[in-house]
Scaffold this motif. Structure first.
Motif, PDB file in Angstrom:
ATOM      1  N   VAL A  65       0.887  -1.231   0.019  1.00  0.00           N
ATOM      2  CA  VAL A  65       0.111   0.302  -0.083  1.00  0.00           C
ATOM      3  C   VAL A  65       0.894   1.176   0.070  1.00  0.00           C
ATOM      4  CG1 VAL A  65      -1.699   1.386   1.427  1.00  0.00           C
ATOM      5  CG2 VAL A  65      -2.001  -1.209   0.992  1.00  0.00           C
ATOM      6  N   LEU A  66       1.850   1.086   0.593  1.00  0.00           N
ATOM      7  CA  LEU A  66       2.709   2.576   0.975  1.00  0.00           C
ATOM      8  C   LEU A  66       3.605   2.738  -0.277  1.00  0.00           C
ATOM      9  CD1 LEU A  66       3.978   1.888   4.675  1.00  0.00           C
ATOM     10  CD2 LEU A  66       2.389   3.965   3.610  1.00  0.00           C
ATOM     11  N   ARG A  67       4.000   1.698  -0.988  1.00  0.00           N
ATOM     12  CA  ARG A  67       4.670   1.605  -2.238  1.00  0.00           C
ATOM     13  C   ARG A  67       3.934   2.042  -3.507  1.00  0.00           C
ATOM     14  NH1 ARG A  67       8.954   3.156  -4.721  1.00  0.00           N
ATOM     15  NH2 ARG A  67       9.590   1.715  -6.587  1.00  0.00           N
ATOM     16  N   ALA A  68       2.511   1.735  -3.346  1.00  0.00           N
ATOM     17  CA  ALA A  68       1.774   2.205  -4.297  1.00  0.00           C
ATOM     18  C   ALA A  68       1.309   3.557  -4.216  1.00  0.00           C
ATOM     19  CB  ALA A  68       0.260   1.227  -4.376  1.00  0.00           C
ATOM     20  N   CYS A  69       1.292   3.912  -3.008  1.00  0.00           N
ATOM     21  CA  CYS A  69       0.876   5.514  -2.852  1.00  0.00           C
ATOM     22  C   CYS A  69       2.170   6.273  -3.095  1.00  0.00           C
ATOM     23  CB  CYS A  69       0.450   5.746  -1.449  1.00  0.00           C
ATOM     24  SG  CYS A  69      -0.975   5.017  -0.903  1.00  0.00           S
ATOM     25  N   GLU A  70       3.454   5.852  -2.806  1.00  0.00           N
ATOM     26  CA  GLU A  70       4.677   6.464  -3.149  1.00  0.00           C
ATOM     27  C   GLU A  70       4.853   6.762  -4.715  1.00  0.00           C
ATOM     28  OE1 GLU A  70       9.131   6.373  -1.400  1.00  0.00           O
ATOM     29  OE2 GLU A  70       8.543   4.574  -2.895  1.00  0.00           O
ATOM     30  N   LYS A  71       4.464   5.590  -5.451  1.00  0.00           N
ATOM     31  CA  LYS A  71       4.687   5.470  -6.975  1.00  0.00           C
ATOM     32  C   LYS A  71       3.521   6.530  -7.579  1.00  0.00           C
ATOM     33  CE  LYS A  71       6.873   2.241  -9.025  1.00  0.00           C
ATOM     34  NZ  LYS A  71       7.011   1.644 -10.093  1.00  0.00           N
ATOM     35  N   ALA A  72       2.326   6.593  -6.867  1.00  0.00           N
ATOM     36  CA  ALA A  72       1.260   7.475  -7.436  1.00  0.00           C
ATOM     37  C   ALA A  72       1.517   8.957  -7.210  1.00  0.00           C
ATOM     38  CB  ALA A  72      -0.141   6.936  -6.688  1.00  0.00           C
ATOM     39  N   ALA A  73       2.437   9.132  -6.143  1.00  0.00           N
ATOM     40  CA  ALA A  73       2.515  10.490  -5.825  1.00  0.00           C
ATOM     41  C   ALA A  73       3.661  11.119  -6.768  1.00  0.00           C
ATOM     42  CB  ALA A  73       3.188  10.753  -4.377  1.00  0.00           C
ATOM     43  N   ARG A  74       4.294  10.242  -7.306  1.00  0.00           N
ATOM     44  CA  ARG A  74       5.532  10.680  -8.187  1.00  0.00           C
ATOM     45  C   ARG A  74       5.127  11.050  -9.528  1.00  0.00           C
ATOM     46  NH1 ARG A  74      10.213   6.477  -8.297  1.00  0.00           N
ATOM     47  NH2 ARG A  74       9.994   6.726  -6.000  1.00  0.00           N
TER      48      ARG A  74
END
Length: 89
Positions: A65-74
């Motif tokens: 979940v945290l990695r998906a959020c990190e990639k979406a924010a980039r």
């Protein structure tokens, strides 16, 4: 003269959850090996054996979940490399 004080490292939540995942998997493998090799009959062993496995599952979900959020924010870079960015994702 160098500054004295506590060391401060920037660690993201993704990195922390990844580290927790790795350490909990290591603990789970150790408890599994102990269970096979020693076959302990202590009453608390059932809880001690399952705890690292549940922690690993929780850490894996948190990391995803945290990695998906990190990639979406980039934001993707602008210019000619837009196609490479989409292909890498």
């Amino acid at each position: 003269m160098a500054e004295t004080g506590p060391l401060r490292f920037r660690v993201s939540a993704v990195q922390l959850s990844g580290r927790l995942l790795c350490w909990s998997l290591a603990a789970a493998m150790i408890t599994a090996a102990l269970d096979v090799a020693l076959d302990p009959h202590a009453r608390w062993w059932g809880a001690a054996w399952f705890l690292p496995w549940w922690l690993a599952c929780g850490a894996a979900v948190a990391w995803v979940v945290l990695r998906a959020c990190e990639k979406a924010a980039r934001r993707p870079p602008y210019g000619e490399s837009q196609g490479d960015w989409e292909q890498a994702a």
